[in-house]
Design an enzyme around this catalytic site. Structure first.
Site, PDB file in Angstrom:
ATOM      1  NE  ARG A  59     -12.514  -2.749  11.466  1.00  0.00           N
ATOM      2  CZ  ARG A  59     -11.066  -3.143  12.150  1.00  0.00           C
ATOM      3  NH1 ARG A  59     -10.448  -2.225  12.441  1.00  0.00           N
ATOM      4  NH2 ARG A  59     -11.048  -4.260  12.643  1.00  0.00           N
ATOM      5  CD  GLU A  71      -8.803  -1.970   6.597  1.00  0.00           C
ATOM      6  OE1 GLU A  71      -8.581  -2.842   7.233  1.00  0.00           O
ATOM      7  OE2 GLU A  71     -10.239  -1.769   6.225  1.00  0.00           O
TER       8      GLU A  71
HETATM    9  N1  MTE Z   1      -4.152  -1.737  -1.968  1.00  0.00           N
HETATM   10  C1  MTE Z   1      -4.399  -1.548  -3.278  1.00  0.00           C
HETATM   11  N2  MTE Z   1      -3.390  -1.185  -4.358  1.00  0.00           N
HETATM   12  N3  MTE Z   1      -5.817  -1.953  -3.753  1.00  0.00           N
HETATM   13  C2  MTE Z   1      -6.743  -2.261  -3.160  1.00  0.00           C
HETATM   14  O1  MTE Z   1      -8.139  -2.396  -3.358  1.00  0.00           O
HETATM   15  N4  MTE Z   1      -7.458  -2.402  -0.653  1.00  0.00           N
HETATM   16  C3  MTE Z   1      -7.152  -1.868   0.695  1.00  0.00           C
HETATM   17  C4  MTE Z   1      -5.756  -2.217   1.189  1.00  0.00           C
HETATM   18  N5  MTE Z   1      -4.779  -1.903   0.287  1.00  0.00           N
HETATM   19  C5  MTE Z   1      -6.622  -2.277  -1.450  1.00  0.00           C
HETATM   20  C6  MTE Z   1      -5.410  -1.909  -1.110  1.00  0.00           C
HETATM   21  C7  MTE Z   1      -8.120  -2.506   1.781  1.00  0.00           C
HETATM   22  S1  MTE Z   1      -9.808  -1.794   1.978  1.00  0.00           S
HETATM   23  C8  MTE Z   1      -7.682  -3.668   2.512  1.00  0.00           C
HETATM   24  S2  MTE Z   1      -8.655  -4.104   3.645  1.00  0.00           S
HETATM   25  C9  MTE Z   1      -6.551  -4.050   2.348  1.00  0.00           C
HETATM   26  O2  MTE Z   1      -5.681  -3.660   1.386  1.00  0.00           O
HETATM   27  C10 MTE Z   1      -6.562  -5.522   2.274  1.00  0.00           C
HETATM   28  O3  MTE Z   1      -5.422  -6.466   1.742  1.00  0.00           O
HETATM   29  P1  MTE Z   1      -4.494  -7.054   2.884  1.00  0.00           P
HETATM   30  O4  MTE Z   1      -5.344  -7.622   4.127  1.00  0.00           O
HETATM   31  O5  MTE Z   1      -3.758  -7.883   2.395  1.00  0.00           O
HETATM   32  O6  MTE Z   1      -3.776  -5.722   3.635  1.00  0.00           O
HETATM   33 MO1  MOS Z   2     -11.129  -3.294   3.537  1.00  0.00          MO
HETATM   34  S1  MOS Z   2     -12.304  -1.981   3.579  1.00  0.00           S
HETATM   35  O1  MOS Z   2     -11.464  -4.276   5.137  1.00  0.00           O
HETATM   36  O2  MOS Z   2     -11.642  -4.501   2.073  1.00  0.00           O
END
Ligand code: MTE
Ligand code: MOS
Length: 791
Positions: A320, A728
């Site tokens: 990535r 992200e």
């Molecule tokens: N937001 C919160 N509050 N807590 C989290 O741990 N993880 C992030 C993001 N936002 C996270 C977050 C990461 S690394 C990812 S990949 C995505 O949320 C995963 O969730 P989604 O695929 O439902 O967006």
């Molecule tokens: Mo998010 S780093 O893809 O859990």
């Protein structure tokens, strides 16, 4: 009613601003996390790791008897206890009970005690003898020693040599990019139970329950159907719970099968920080050529990810990274080499952005650094290099909606009054000798989908009960990002019922099998597709039931707001009436949904294909004020325009944009992981293993004025209800903070001064950048004003 994935019906519940489904529970402390279950479980044993404080060593002897003599110690778990495979990873390079200590604090055994204190004292009593081995701590040491792991990868297009040769301006440089501790509020936790049939049930704080299940099963020598993993919710994951929970869950499960009692693993903060993986630090070296107009002709870069002691997710993180070096910029000739260093550190892992931020940092840094050398403003240099419609990424994928890069850029320039404030910043800087301001704008383009095509699938299970109430289950996990809230809205929309009709049950592997990690920001895209599919199956069945009652064609039945009506008016039925009729007529009220992302292909070896369904776009303008005496800075104002498609849940998405940006600012400007690289006894020790030494962003680091806007008319035709992933991408909007700091540092130097800024750009790093700007200013003054030249 059309049936396309992205078509949103009248009266949709998606798109409505509602709070997180657990917001009240979060703020009152009533929300249950994995470790809260311990107090509700009888006879729990507590596990404590035996951490060895050597950076690299072979275990030559281990005596557990002294631990067993400690009151309250029930058992010591060692490699000899493992009935299956002694490995916690998917690459078979992570022994769960190792005989080689690969980093300082590596756990070689676990002690089970009646209390955490008994287990801790027991762990201290275990006697471990080791023979020291030579170690590699820093990424530079790894490069010098040729210490790598996994596959090296290359992304390339065009002819870099020819491009460089044709370039009017050539530069080369290096960048070291720091790692990042996840610092989720809830540390790693697991609680395992065994039932009367030997079936194992593990509650785990995991982003990837299916993989936790697989690893637990292979450690125990069981089949997957004998192990169930449940994740209630996580107090943050941020990628840190994609891979790292598996071994800890396996320790709990092993303890439970051996003792017959529930076993709890919960890491303390220092254990979590010293034992679990972090964002990969990267080293990059590059060569770049520009034409006279500041357009990039060629870029060659070599990226080295510091993977730590085992592979974990380092290869996909590297992939990535290589796929995101280009960010929003067209680079006709490009050659990107990547490899993973093997070092004696924790095994670095996923972290929001998954290598994308580190890849982008390379190009964003060099553009910020070189703009003065090219005689251009940094914002102008960036704009001149944007992708345009019809262009492709270096790995071959067409840049869909490339015009949005420029549209978003222009929009945020306008809403932030970029030009007016640039002039104001210049005026402020000429009036202040010791405090300077900086204003910067940076773009984000981030590919959505798992690079590995197979992961882009999901399942869901939807039940409608006889009273009309709905229970949904899906394969995604909730870590605070609001996925469950969005899934409730998707189900209510797809069924045409009010939000209050729908409840959601915790994520479990016996409800939805073979799930992917909730990661790559794809949770809502994938699970939303699966939830919608399950609901639509049920609706299709109900359509026939209602059509007969209403005396119309099934095609003309509408489900909305809990009412079932015929197109063109007439009689109306309630949802509950139709459900009751369906039950009586023996129509199934339950469905398993499935979704897979169409149109993806990826050749992981050649690094070519179309791995992403689409790109998420955004841009941010940040203004900072830097103190010339200390290097400390404040963020005065941030303006963001970000593309979330048609938002499924605007309040949730706003929180993700704000939180992502602040977390990115932490990574780039505050958070500084320091490992002891000396040759002393502390070699390899993580010096920053608590909040006291590891500076996290908090309210004081929030922009004083913070404005977030969603890009308008952004319907995404290939995704559930026209939405886009948001988890992200906003993290990378924080490059604007670092670039604004660079602008402020430049203001301490003469015109055209190029600022070389360490990353993270902590106040200390900023101070040194200011010092070198001042030094150059002194030189400039002494050469331009001969009267001051000393004899
Ligand atoms: N937001 C919160 N509050 N807590 C989290 O741990 N993880 C992030 C993001 N936002 C996270 C977050 C990461 S690394 C990812 S990949 C995505 O949320 C995963 O969730 P989604 O695929 O439902 O967006
Ligand atoms: Mo998010 S780093 O893809 O859990």
């Amino acid at each position: 009613m059309s049936n396309a994935l992205a078509d949103t019906p009248e009266g949709a519940v998606v798109g409505i601003e509602i709070p997180h489904e657990s917001a009240t529970l979060h703020v009152t402390g009533a929300a249950l996390y994995t470790d809260d279950l311990v107090g509700r479980t009888q006879g729990v044993l507590h596990a404590w790791p035996v951490q060895v404080m050597h950076v690299h060593a072979r275990v030559t002897a281990m005596r557990v008897e002294p631990a067993l003599a400690v009151p309250g110690v029930a058992r010591v778990l060692t490699a000899a206890d493992v009935p299956g495979i002694n490995d916690a990873g998917v690459k078979h390079d992570e022994p769960l009970f190792p005989t080689e200590v690969c980093y300082m604090g590596h756990a070689v055994a676990w002690v089970l005690g009646e209390t955490p204190e008994a287990a801790r004292l027991g762990a201290e009593a275990v006697e471990v003898e080791v023979e020291e081995l030579t170690s590699i701590v820093t990424v530079r040491e790894a490069i010098d020693a040729g210490s790598y792991q996994g596959a090296a990868r290359t992304v390339s297009r065009g002819d870099v040599e020819a491009g460089l040769a044709a370039a009017a301006h050539r530069f080369s440089g290096e960048l070291e990019i720091g790692g990042q501790e996840h610092f989720y509020l809830e540390t790693h936790a697991a609680l395992a139970l065994v039932d009367e049939g030997g079936q194992v049930f593990v509650q785990s704080s995991t982003q990837h329950p299916s993989e936790t299940q697989e690893i637990v099963a292979h450690v125990l020598g069981m089949r997957s159907h004998e192990v169930t993993v449940q994740c209630l919710r996580m107090g943050g994951g941020f990628g840190g719970k994609e891979m790292q929970p598996h071994g800890l869950a396996a320790v709990a499960a092993l303890g439970a099968t051996l003792t017959g009692r529930p076993v709890r693993v919960r890491l303390t903060r220092p254990q979590d920080m010293t034992m679990t993986g972090k964002r990969h630090p990267f080293h990059a070296s590059w060569e770049v050529g520009f034409d006279d107009a500041g357009r990039i002709l060629a870029l060659r870069a070599e990226l080295t990810a510091d993977g730590g002691w085992s592979l974990d997710l380092s290869e996909p993180v590297l992939a990535r990274a290589l796929c995101h070096v280009d960010n929003a910029y067209w680079v006709p000739n490009i050659e990107l080499h990547g490899r993973v260093a093997k070092t004696n550190k924790t095994s670095q892992t996923a972290f929001r952005g998954f290598g994308g931020p580190q890849g982008m940092a390379v190009l964003e840094d060099l553009l910020g650094r070189l703009a003065p050398a090219l005689g251009l403003q940094a914002d102008e240099l960036r704009r001149r290099n944007f992708y345009g419609p019809g262009q492709h990424a270096p790995y071959g994928q067409p840049i869909r909606h490339a015009e949005r890069i420029t549209e978003i850029w222009e929009r945020v320039r306008a809403t932030s009054d970029y030009d007016g404030r640039s002039a104001a910043v210049a005026a402020f800087n000429s009036a202040h000798a010791h405090v300077k301001r900086g204003l910067a704008i940076t773009p984000v383009k981030f590919g959505i989908s798992f690079n590995l095509t197979a992961f882009n699938q999901a399942g869901a299970l939807v039940h409608v009960y006889k009273d009309g109430s709905v229970l949904i289950n899906h394969g995604g996990t909730e870590m605070g990002q609001g996925l469950h809230t969005k899934m409730l809205q998707v189900a209510a929309t797809a069924l045409g019922v009010p939000l209050g009709f729908v409840r959601l049950a915790p994520t479990r592997t016996d409800k939805v099998p073979n799930t992917s990690a909730t990661a790559a920001s794809s949770g809502a895209d994938l699970n939303g597709g699966a939830v919608q599919d399950a609901c639509r199956q049920i609706i299709e069945r109900l359509r026939g039931v209602a059509a007969a009652t209403l005396g119309v064609h099934g095609h003309d039945v509408r489900f909305s707001g809990g009412m079932v009506t015929a197109l063109g008016g007439g009689a109306a039925l309630t949802w509950a009436e139709v459900i009751a009729d369906a039950y009586t007529q023996r129509v199934s009220l339950s469905a398993a949904g499935y979704y897979r992302t169409e149109g993806l292909h990826w050749d992981a070896e050649r690094m070519q294909g179309s791995p992403f369904k689409y790109y998420a776009y955004g841009a941010a303008v940040t203004e900072v004020e830097v103190d010339g005496f200390t290097g400390a800075y404040r963020t005065l104002r941030t303006d963001i325009v970000h593309d979330v498609g048609d938002s499924l849940s605007p309040l949730i998405d706003r929180g993700q944009v704000e939180g992502g940006y602040v977390q990115g600012a932490g990574w780039l400007t505050l958070e500084d992981l320091r490992w002891d690289g000396s040759d002393g006894a502390g070699r390899g020790r993580l010096a920053t293993q608590a909040a006291s030494t590891y500076k996290l962003p908090s309210f004081s680091e929030m922009p004083e004025d913070f404005r977030v806007e969603f890009f308008a008319r952004a319907h995404e035709s290939g995704v559930v209800y026209g939405s886009k992933a948001v988890g992200e991408p906003p993290l990378m909007l924080a490059f604007s903070v670092r670039e604004a700091i660079r602008q402020a540092c430049a203001a301490f130097g003469p015109a055209g001064h190029c600022v070389d800024l360490a990353c993270p750009s902590t106040p200390e790093a900023v101070f040194w950048a200011i010092e070198s700007a001042r030094a150059e200013m002194r030189v400039a003054l002494s050469t331009t004003t001969p009267a001051h030249v000393e004899a």
